[in-house]
Write an enzyme that holds these catalytic residues in place. Structure first.
Site, mmCIF file in Angstrom:
data_model
loop_
_atom_site.group_PDB
_atom_site.id
_atom_site.type_symbol
_atom_site.label_atom_id
_atom_site.label_comp_id
_atom_site.label_asym_id
_atom_site.label_seq_id
_atom_site.Cartn_x
_atom_site.Cartn_y
_atom_site.Cartn_z
ATOM 1 N N SER A 108 28.652 -23.457 -13.736
ATOM 2 C CA SER A 108 28.916 -24.632 -14.560
ATOM 3 C C SER A 108 30.153 -25.398 -14.111
ATOM 4 C CB SER A 108 29.073 -24.216 -16.026
ATOM 5 O OG SER A 108 30.092 -23.245 -16.175
ATOM 6 N N ASP B 70 34.957 -27.328 -25.811
ATOM 7 C CA ASP B 70 34.593 -25.925 -26.015
ATOM 8 C C ASP B 70 35.732 -24.972 -25.659
ATOM 9 O OD1 ASP B 70 34.625 -25.731 -23.222
ATOM 10 O OD2 ASP B 70 32.458 -25.524 -23.018
ATOM 11 N N HIS C 152 35.372 -24.731 -20.603
ATOM 12 C CA HIS C 152 35.168 -25.499 -19.374
ATOM 13 C C HIS C 152 36.237 -26.590 -19.260
ATOM 14 C CE1 HIS C 152 31.119 -23.818 -20.236
ATOM 15 N NE2 HIS C 152 31.114 -23.658 -18.919
#
Length: 298
Positions: free
Chosen positions: A73, A235, A238
């Site tokens: 990611s 979040d 990230h």
């Protein structure tokens, strides 16, 4: 009788130790569950912006430099809202400026990938080999408890496959998961220790396989620890756009170097954490380009 008594004492001691480990395991499991709830599940994958990026002042008609992004990611850019904030786009534009030629970006990275998912991604890359590839992997190996030995072996194999195809390879090693605030202590310390051990082993394996390793934990962790609200996305796991800018600033020079288009002189050895400010000193054209982009956005 003495032997029997010793055995009983040993059994009690082992039971106490075993109970301690069981309690610790239960605590870490519960903290992991709470961290996953706090971080949440991404509502959507990161935006994609594959295509050709041309330098602002292209001198003549020149063939495109092909650039592939592989990994998890963080490689894919989860955490940003706009296409122009993606790490692949930032680095494609930086490569284009330094090379004075168009750069064709193709993203193979998939959110949630572990090192065990790299072979499938590399299979796709090798169908149309690029000139240079960036790999960022490792965080999900820690969170899913992939063994360090397995992760390092697979990574080295895939870097060798890319190098045998004539592709220049830069690997951003595992970030420091100790900077992730939703992970409570003591689990955060465990995650930090594991991620740093993995990063160290990754660096050795990548260099032995013919790639260039960039120690993201060493170079980024102090900044992320000091300014989590500025560099993490909503979040808190990230990076956000500013966080990816920070990563791009240290990845671009080695990418340009392996692509054969670096004109900033010999690359120094990567410094330790205490020399972070010197490592980020804006002395190259690439970092100057990033600074210009920031000013234009304000």
């Amino acid at each position: 009788m003495v032997g029997a008594r010793r055995l009983r004492v040993a059994a009690v001691a082992l039971g106490a130790v075993g109970g301690g480990f069981s309690a610790l395991y239960a605590l870490l499991s519960e903290q992991g569950r709470r961290a996953r709830l706090a971080i949440g599940v991404p509502e959507a994958p990161p935006p994609r912006a594959d295509g050709v990026y041309t330098p602002a002042h292209l001198h003549g008609i020149r063939p495109s430099l092909r650039f592939a992004v592989v990994g998890d990611s963080m490689a894919a850019g989860l955490g940003v809202d706009r296409e122009d904030e993606l790490p692949g786009v930032l680095m494609a534009r930086g490569l284009a400026e330094e090379a004075d030629r168009p750069v064709r970006l193709t993203t193979y990275a998939i959110s949630g990938s572990t090192t065990n998912d790299l072979p499938a991604q590399v299979d796709r890359v090798l169908q149309d080999p690029p000139d240079v590839a960036l790999v960022i992997i490792g965080a999900n190996d820690v969170t899913t408890r992939v063994s360090i030995g397995t992760a390092v072996t697979v990574l080295a194999t895939e870097v060798r496959r890319l190098r045998l195809a004539g592709i220049g390879v830069v690997v951003g090693t595992c970030p420091d998961l100790g900077a992730i605030r939703p992970i409570a202590q003591p689990l955060r310390s465990v995650a930090r220790s594991w991620s740093l051990r993995l990063a160290k082993e990754q660096k050795t394996a990548v260099e032995q396989a013919g790639g260039v390793a960039v120690p993201l934990a060493d170079l980024l962790s102090p900044e992320f620890l000091a300014r989590p609200g500025d560099l993490f996305s909503a979040d808190r796991f990230h990076p956000n756009a500013a966080g990816y800018d920070a990563a791009a600033a240290i990845l671009l020079a080695p990418l340009c170097s392996v692509a054969g288009v670096w004109h900033g002189g010999p690359l120094p050895e990567w410094p330790q954490r205490s020399a972070l400010a010197e490592a980020r000193r804006p002395t190259t054209r690439i970092v100057a380009w990033l600074n210009r982009k920031h000013r234009q956005q304000k």
